[in-house]
Design a protein around this motif. Structure first.
Motif, PDB file in Angstrom:
ATOM      1  N   MET A 114       0.835  -1.208   0.000  1.00 54.22           N
ATOM      2  CA  MET A 114       0.000   0.000   0.000  1.00 54.22           C
ATOM      3  C   MET A 114       0.867   1.253   0.000  1.00 54.22           C
ATOM      4  O   MET A 114       0.583   2.223  -0.724  1.00 54.22           O
ATOM      5  N   LEU A 115       1.940   1.242   0.801  1.00 54.61           N
ATOM      6  CA  LEU A 115       2.859   2.380   0.811  1.00 54.61           C
ATOM      7  C   LEU A 115       3.550   2.543  -0.541  1.00 54.61           C
ATOM      8  O   LEU A 115       3.719   3.657  -1.039  1.00 54.61           O
ATOM      9  N   TYR A 116       3.947   1.416  -1.128  1.00 52.58           N
ATOM     10  CA  TYR A 116       4.617   1.441  -2.435  1.00 52.58           C
ATOM     11  C   TYR A 116       3.697   2.022  -3.509  1.00 52.58           C
ATOM     12  O   TYR A 116       4.103   2.885  -4.300  1.00 52.58           O
ATOM     13  N   ASN A 117       2.449   1.577  -3.531  1.00 55.29           N
ATOM     14  CA  ASN A 117       1.499   2.073  -4.525  1.00 55.29           C
ATOM     15  C   ASN A 117       1.173   3.547  -4.308  1.00 55.29           C
ATOM     16  O   ASN A 117       1.026   4.307  -5.278  1.00 55.29           O
ATOM     17  N   ALA A 118       1.049   3.943  -3.046  1.00 57.77           N
ATOM     18  CA  ALA A 118       0.758   5.348  -2.752  1.00 57.77           C
ATOM     19  C   ALA A 118       1.912   6.245  -3.178  1.00 57.77           C
ATOM     20  O   ALA A 118       1.709   7.356  -3.689  1.00 57.77           O
ATOM     21  N   GLN A 119       3.144   5.763  -2.995  1.00 61.93           N
ATOM     22  CA  GLN A 119       4.304   6.532  -3.423  1.00 61.93           C
ATOM     23  C   GLN A 119       4.322   6.671  -4.944  1.00 61.93           C
ATOM     24  O   GLN A 119       4.558   7.767  -5.483  1.00 61.93           O
ATOM     25  N   ASN A 120       4.085   5.581  -5.646  1.00 64.55           N
ATOM     26  CA  ASN A 120       4.079   5.626  -7.107  1.00 64.55           C
ATOM     27  C   ASN A 120       2.961   6.507  -7.654  1.00 64.55           C
ATOM     28  O   ASN A 120       3.092   7.095  -8.738  1.00 64.55           O
ATOM     29  N   ALA A 121       1.870   6.591  -6.903  1.00 63.04           N
ATOM     30  CA  ALA A 121       0.746   7.411  -7.352  1.00 63.04           C
ATOM     31  C   ALA A 121       0.883   8.866  -6.916  1.00 63.04           C
ATOM     32  O   ALA A 121      -0.011   9.666  -7.204  1.00 63.04           O
ATOM     33  N   ALA A 122       1.999   9.203  -6.254  1.00 68.42           N
ATOM     34  CA  ALA A 122       2.220  10.566  -5.756  1.00 68.42           C
ATOM     35  C   ALA A 122       1.006  11.037  -4.945  1.00 68.42           C
ATOM     36  O   ALA A 122       0.460  12.126  -5.176  1.00 68.42           O
ATOM     37  N   ALA A 123       0.591  10.198  -4.007  1.00 67.70           N
ATOM     38  CA  ALA A 123      -0.649  10.445  -3.269  1.00 67.70           C
ATOM     39  C   ALA A 123      -0.638  11.793  -2.546  1.00 67.70           C
ATOM     40  O   ALA A 123      -1.615  12.548  -2.609  1.00 67.70           O
TER      41      ALA A 123
END
Length: 292
Positions: free
Chosen positions: A225-234
Motif C-alpha cells: 500500500m505504501l509502495y502504490n501510494a508513493q508511485n501514485a504521488a498520493a
C-alpha cells in the motif's frame, strides 16, 4: 502471567494487538469490497461509501487495509517465530555445551553480526526480484537470529552454574532434558522479549522492502500500500488517506507490540519497577504522617 495481566502497559498492548488480529481475521465481515477490484473513482476522498477513500486505481483503501493486515501479521509473526526458535536453540546449546560446540556457533553468529542486516536484506531481495511475503519472511528468519543467540547464550552460561542444573547432571539426566526442562523455563522472559522484538523488526522490515519496490506488487499488504501510494504521488495530489492509512496501521501495531515488550522487560527486570515502588512507598509515608 498474573503479573503481566496486572501491568497497564501489557494490557494496553494486548488490547491493541487483539483489535488488529480480530480485524485481520474478520476482514470479510468488515467490508463488502474486494481489495483487488476497482470499486470507485480514482483517489476518491473518504466518504460513507468508502471510509478511507480510494486509491489511484479505484480500490477501497479500508478493504486493502484490513486484508493487508493478514499478510503483514503473517510475515511478522512467522519471521519472528523463526528468528526466536533459531536464536533460542543455538543460544542454549552454545551456553550449555561450551567447548568446540560453543566456538562453532559463536563463529557463525559473529559472521551474521558483522554483516549489516538491512543492506544484506536489500541485496538478497533484489537478487530474488519481486519477493513474495513468504520469501521475505524466510529471508528475515535466516538472517536475523544472531542477536537472540548472543542474549540467550549469556543467560544460559549463568543458569548452568546453578544448583538445580548441577543436581540434574549428578542424577544423570541427559543433556537435552536439562536444556529443555531445567534451563529453558528460566529463559521464558528473555525468549518473550526476543520474540516480540523480532515481530516488530519483521513487520517494519517487510514494509520497508516492499516500499522500496522489492515485494510482489500483486500482494495486498501494508508495505505494498505504501509502495502504490508513493508511485501514485498520493501526497502531491492531496490523497493523504492513501498514504497515511498504512502508516498509522504500522505505527498502531508497533505501539501495541512495544508496550507488551516493555511490560515483559519490567516484569523480568525488577529494577525497572523501582520508580513505581518508590511512588507507592512515598504515598504510604504521607498517609502515615497524616495519621500521626
Amino acid at each position: 502471567m498474573s503479573q503481566l495481566l496486572q501491568n497497564k502497559k501489557a494490557m494496553t498492548g494486548l488490547v491493541i494487538l487483539t483489535i488488529i488480529l480480530l480485524v485481520a481475521i474478520f476482514a470479510p465481515l468488515l467490508t463488502e469490497y474486494s481489495p483487488v477490484k476497482r470499486v470507485g473513482r480514482p483517489h476518491q476522498p473518504p466518504s460513507w461509501d468508502h471510509w478511507l477513500g480510494t486509491t489511484r486505481l479505484g480500490h477501497d483503501v479500508f478493504a486493502r487495509l484490513v486484508y493487508g493486515a493478514r499478510v503483514s501479521l503473517a510475515v511478522g509473526f512467522g519471521a519472528g517465530l523463526m528468528i526466536t526458535i533459531i536464536g533460542t536453540v543455538l543460544g542454549i546449546i552454545a551456553g550449555y555445551k561450551g567447548g568446540v560446540v560453543d566456538e562453532v556457533i559463536n563463529f557463525f553468529t559473529n559472521m551474521v553480526l558483522v554483516v549489516p542486516n538491512l543492506p544484506l536484506l536489500l541485496v538478497l531481495a533484489a537478487f530474488i526480484g519481486q519477493a513474495s511475503p513468504l520469501v521475505i519472511a524466510i529471508i528475515l528468519g535466516l538472517t536475523s537470529w544472531a542477536w537472540g543467540v548472543r542474549v540467550t547464550r549469556s543467560e544460559t552460561l549463568s543458569i548452568r552454574q546453578r544448583d538445580f542444573v548441577k543436581s540434574a547432571e549428578m542424577l544423570g539426566e541427559p543433556s537435552w532434558r536439562i536444556m529443555l526442562f531445567e534451563i529453558f523455563p528460566n529463559l521464558i522472559s528473555i525468549v518473550g522479549i526476543n520474540f516480540i522484538g523480532s515481530v516488530i523488526f519483521a513487520v517494519i522490515t517487510e514494509a520497508t522492502l516492499e516500499f522500496l519496490g522489492l515485494g510482489d506488487p500483486n500482494t495486498v499488504s501494508w508495505g505494498i500500500m505504501l509502495y502504490n501510494a508513493q508511485n501514485a504521488a498520493a501526497l502531491s495530489v492531496g490523497a493523504w488517506w492513501d498514504l497515511l492509512s498504512p502508516c498509522f496501521a504500522l505505527a498502531f501495531l508497533g505501539l501495541g507490540l512495544a508496550l507488551i515488550n516493555f511490560a515483559i522487560d519490567e516484569i523480568a527486570n525488577p529494577r525497572l519497577r523501582t520508580g513505581g515502588m518508590l511512588n507507592r512507598w512515598t504515598r504510604m509515608v504521607r498517609i502515615g504522617e497524616g495519621k500521626l
